[in-house]
Write an enzyme that holds these catalytic residues in place. Structure first.
Site, PDB file in Angstrom:
ATOM      1  N   CYS A 157      -5.542  -3.076   2.487  1.00 41.42           N
ATOM      2  CA  CYS A 157      -5.338  -3.090   3.938  1.00 41.42           C
ATOM      3  C   CYS A 157      -6.614  -3.247   4.762  1.00 41.42           C
ATOM      4  O   CYS A 157      -7.140  -4.334   4.902  1.00 41.42           O
ATOM      5  CB  CYS A 157      -4.583  -1.829   4.343  1.00 41.42           C
ATOM      6  SG  CYS A 157      -3.802  -1.969   5.984  1.00 41.42           S
ATOM      7  N   LYS A 167      -9.185   2.301  -2.074  1.00 39.52           N
ATOM      8  CA  LYS A 167      -9.455   1.722  -0.757  1.00 39.52           C
ATOM      9  C   LYS A 167     -10.847   2.152  -0.309  1.00 39.52           C
ATOM     10  O   LYS A 167     -11.241   3.314  -0.482  1.00 39.52           O
ATOM     11  CB  LYS A 167      -8.389   2.210   0.228  1.00 39.52           C
ATOM     12  CG  LYS A 167      -8.435   1.586   1.606  1.00 39.52           C
ATOM     13  CD  LYS A 167      -7.219   2.060   2.420  1.00 39.52           C
ATOM     14  CE  LYS A 167      -7.146   1.427   3.794  1.00 39.52           C
ATOM     15  NZ  LYS A 167      -5.923   1.868   4.520  1.00 39.52           N
ATOM     16  N   GLU A 193       0.839  -1.202   0.000  1.00 43.67           N
ATOM     17  CA  GLU A 193       0.000   0.000   0.000  1.00 43.67           C
ATOM     18  C   GLU A 193       0.876   1.255   0.000  1.00 43.67           C
ATOM     19  O   GLU A 193       1.844   1.349   0.760  1.00 43.67           O
ATOM     20  CB  GLU A 193      -0.894  -0.039   1.233  1.00 43.67           C
ATOM     21  CG  GLU A 193      -1.801   1.165   1.424  1.00 43.67           C
ATOM     22  CD  GLU A 193      -2.618   1.077   2.706  1.00 43.67           C
ATOM     23  OE1 GLU A 193      -3.537   1.897   2.870  1.00 43.67           O
ATOM     24  OE2 GLU A 193      -2.336   0.190   3.544  1.00 43.67           O
ATOM     25  N   SER A 223      -7.750 -59.684  12.832  1.00 44.04           N
ATOM     26  CA  SER A 223      -6.722 -60.363  12.031  1.00 44.04           C
ATOM     27  C   SER A 223      -5.310 -60.125  12.542  1.00 44.04           C
ATOM     28  O   SER A 223      -4.375 -60.782  12.104  1.00 44.04           O
ATOM     29  CB  SER A 223      -6.814 -59.892  10.582  1.00 44.04           C
ATOM     30  OG  SER A 223      -6.422 -58.528  10.493  1.00 44.04           O
ATOM     31  N   GLY A 224      -5.151 -59.147  13.416  1.00 48.27           N
ATOM     32  CA  GLY A 224      -3.811 -58.740  13.808  1.00 48.27           C
ATOM     33  C   GLY A 224      -3.241 -57.678  12.896  1.00 48.27           C
ATOM     34  O   GLY A 224      -2.059 -57.331  12.989  1.00 48.27           O
TER      35      GLY A 224
END
Length: 598
Positions: free
Chosen positions: A175, A121, A52, A364-365
């Site tokens: 800004c 702005k 700016e 199943s592990g």
């Protein structure tokens, strides 16, 4: 990345540049900007953004109304416009504009020797150390105005700049606009902007940089867009405040790149934005289109520019090889805690809704069944149901190893759940005989008979005990089709089907850290076991022979493929490109191509 390679795929390269400035010295400031523009050519940017009021300095105060400063700022702007003829990139610089005896704080958008438009702005801070309204007028009421600058008659107001090849669209705010309850960028996004740039001069306060980061991240996420923020540096500092030169780029809520603060030299950051990914998210987000239809966007003008994204010889973007898994240990633990809570809440609701008090699942592990078991145990704790109402079944087959079998038994017994140990080898051999299959033929029939036998056992046990069969398959397996139809893809409630394989391992590890040592040791043993359906005979040494990742490729790679295919809809060529970038230190290009074909 090979320097000889041309990077395309629609990436839009942006740069945020913070130059050294001298207050009220536009000539010096322009020299710094021109020097940075020349330096940044090697980065091949498509858009370069400066802070700016970088031509005058933000801290000029009463000098803004001096005609000599205004004239000097115009001359400096002219030098940048002229210099831009040899730069194939959009350039955004901050300066003042005098329109009808009113001063505006503006972003000037330049491209290849032309001034394309000027954005004023809108929200002027007038509190504490800020006095913007003392010198500037808000651009709020400017709609279809034209500004005459250095011989250019250009659009003045809320503008969206679009490439003529439809490759990218961006807009600007300044800004304080971002800090407003309803930022102008909200409407710019809804009008089609994929990127909003913010030319800023924000002072440094304790923790303010974190607040900025949150604002920017949130704004980009809310609109499935990108946001580039570029703030003035330390040479703007006055007796009233210090500025820190914070610059960052966010995309859909993620910070892609951020500068060092309080630098005393010219600095810039560069990164690549992915418009294709943003568009994919907007298509999925029906609220985005609905919101665009609810507001009057007629005051925003579209500026079409004959621009085409350049092919680059480098790639300026970090590609996360594990998009499902947070990188920091703290976030990883928080994510695991949340996922586990979602899984248990879902199962608890299903059991309450059905009135069923028992659960049946095969153990199943392996990682998936272990996670499903842990979720079930936690759910029974929440519902205050007895642990022996969980019927955990081990079903050793032709490929079951001692390691996975013993881990299954230890896991089940550690929590006091009901153990059923049912060997499926005899029933599978009988089935082979019934259908005339040679048990020495280790084909898909050999494997699937075992998987279906296990599912039949679980389903029948559920009927017998009036329980729910808890599914164990994860998202990655289901997406790849790596499961047996009418076998392990079936259940009465699946707790893992939204959890990718790469996260399953972390969830089990997170659980291990919550358990006493005896249980944790079992869980860590399971984590260290190769991923396998264990349907083919084990090796002579008793170890697993059939390893899933040897057949399909690493799950971390497949989860990466699936994430970008499902979330962003990328084609195979682009997925292959980003996978080579993400895994360049780990896997060869040939292997990635092979696994993507899977």
């Amino acid at each position: 990345m090979d320097k000889k390679q041309n990077v395309s795929f629609g990436y839009f390269r942006v740069a945020a540049a913070v130059p050294k400035v001298k207050i009220a010295n536009p000539e010096y400031n322009a020299e710094q900007i021109l020097s940075m523009l020349d330096e940044m050519k090697k980065e091949q940017p498509d858009l370069i953004v400066f802070p700016e009021l970088c031509l005058t300095g933000y801290s000029c105060g009463e000098l803004f109304v001096q005609k000599s400063l205004q004239d000097s700022a115009l001359a400096a702007l002219g030098s940048i416009i002229d210099h831009s003829k040899n730069i194939d990139a959009f350039i955004a610089v901050g300066s003042i504009a005098n329109q009808n005896q009113s001063l505006y704080n503006c972003a000037f958008i330049i491209y290849k020797g032309k001034l394309l438009g000027v954005v004023p702005k809108i929200h002027l801070p007038n509190k504490n150390e800020y006095y913007d309204k003392r010198w500037f007028v808000s651009g709020r009421d400017i709609s279809q105005d034209t500004l005459s600058v250095l011989g250019f008659d250009v659009p003045f107001g809320n503008l969206v700049f679009s490439a003529s090849d439809d490759s990218f669209t961006f807009a600007a705010e300044i800004c304080e606009d971002l800090w407003a309850p309803v930022p102008p960028s909200s409407f710019l996004y809804l009008n089609g902007a994929e990127l909003v740039i913010n030319l800023s001069a924000s002072n440094a306060l304790v923790a303010k940089s974190d607040y900025r980061r949150a604002l920017i991240s949130q704004q980009s996420a809310r609109f499935n867009g990108a946001y580039l923020y570029c703030s003035a540096g330390v040479y703007e500092s006055t007796t009233d405040y210090v500025m820190d030169g914070q610059a960052m780029v966010a995309e859909n809520g993620t910070i892609l790149k951020e500068s060092e603060r309080f630098e005393r030299t010219n600095q810039y950051i560069v990164t690549d934005i992915d418009p294709e990914a943003l568009r994919a998210q907007r298509i999925r987000n029906a609220s985005f289109c609905e919101s665009a239809n609810h507001f009057d966007l007629s005051g925003i003008r579209s500026i079409i520019v004959p621009f085409k994204i350049k092919k680059k010889t480098t790639f300026k973007r970090y590609i996360d090889p594990a998009p499902f898994v947070p990188s920091s240990p703290e976030n990883k633990d928080l994510r695991c805690k949340e996922i586990f809570a979602i899984q248990t809440a879902g199962l608890a609701k299903r059991m309450e809704h059905t009135g069923i008090k028992k659960a049946v699942l095969g153990i199943s592990g392996g990682l998936d069944s272990t996670l499903a078991f842990l979720v079930t145990v936690k759910t029974f704790e929440l519902l205050q149901l007895p642990m022996n109402n969980i019927i955990a079944v081990t079903m050793p087959g032709f490929g079951t190893t001692d390691t996975t079998y013993q881990n299954s038994l230890k896991l089940i017994q550690s929590f006091g759940t009901t153990l059923l140990d049912i060997d499926i080898k005899k029933s599978s051999l009988l089935h082979f005989e019934m259908i005339g299959h040679d048990p020495n033929d280790l084909d898909v029939t050999y494997e699937n008979v075992q998987a279906r036998e296990r599912t039949a056992i679980l389903m029948n046990l559920a009927n017998k005990h009036r329980g729910l069969v808890i599914g164990t398959g994860d998202l990655s397996e289901l997406a790849l089709g790596w499961c047996t139809y009418n076998g392990d893809h079936m259940s009465m409630y699946a707790v893992n089907n939204s959890v990718p394989k790469t996260l399953v391992r972390h969830l089990v590890r997170w659980n291990a850290n919550q358990q006493e040592k005896k249980i944790a040791d079992v869980l860590y043993s399971i984590i260290g076991t190769p991923i396998s359906p264990e349907l083919l005979p084990k090796g002579a040494d008793g170890r697993i022979e059939q390893k899933t990742e040897d057949i399909l490729g690493p799950y971390e790679v497949h989860d990466f493929f699936l994430f970008h295919f499902i979330k962003h809809g990328f084609d195979t060529e682009k997925i292959l490109f980003i996978s080579k970038e993400a895994f360049k230190e780990k896997y060869s290009d040939a292997d990635l191509e092979k696994w993507l074909a899977v």
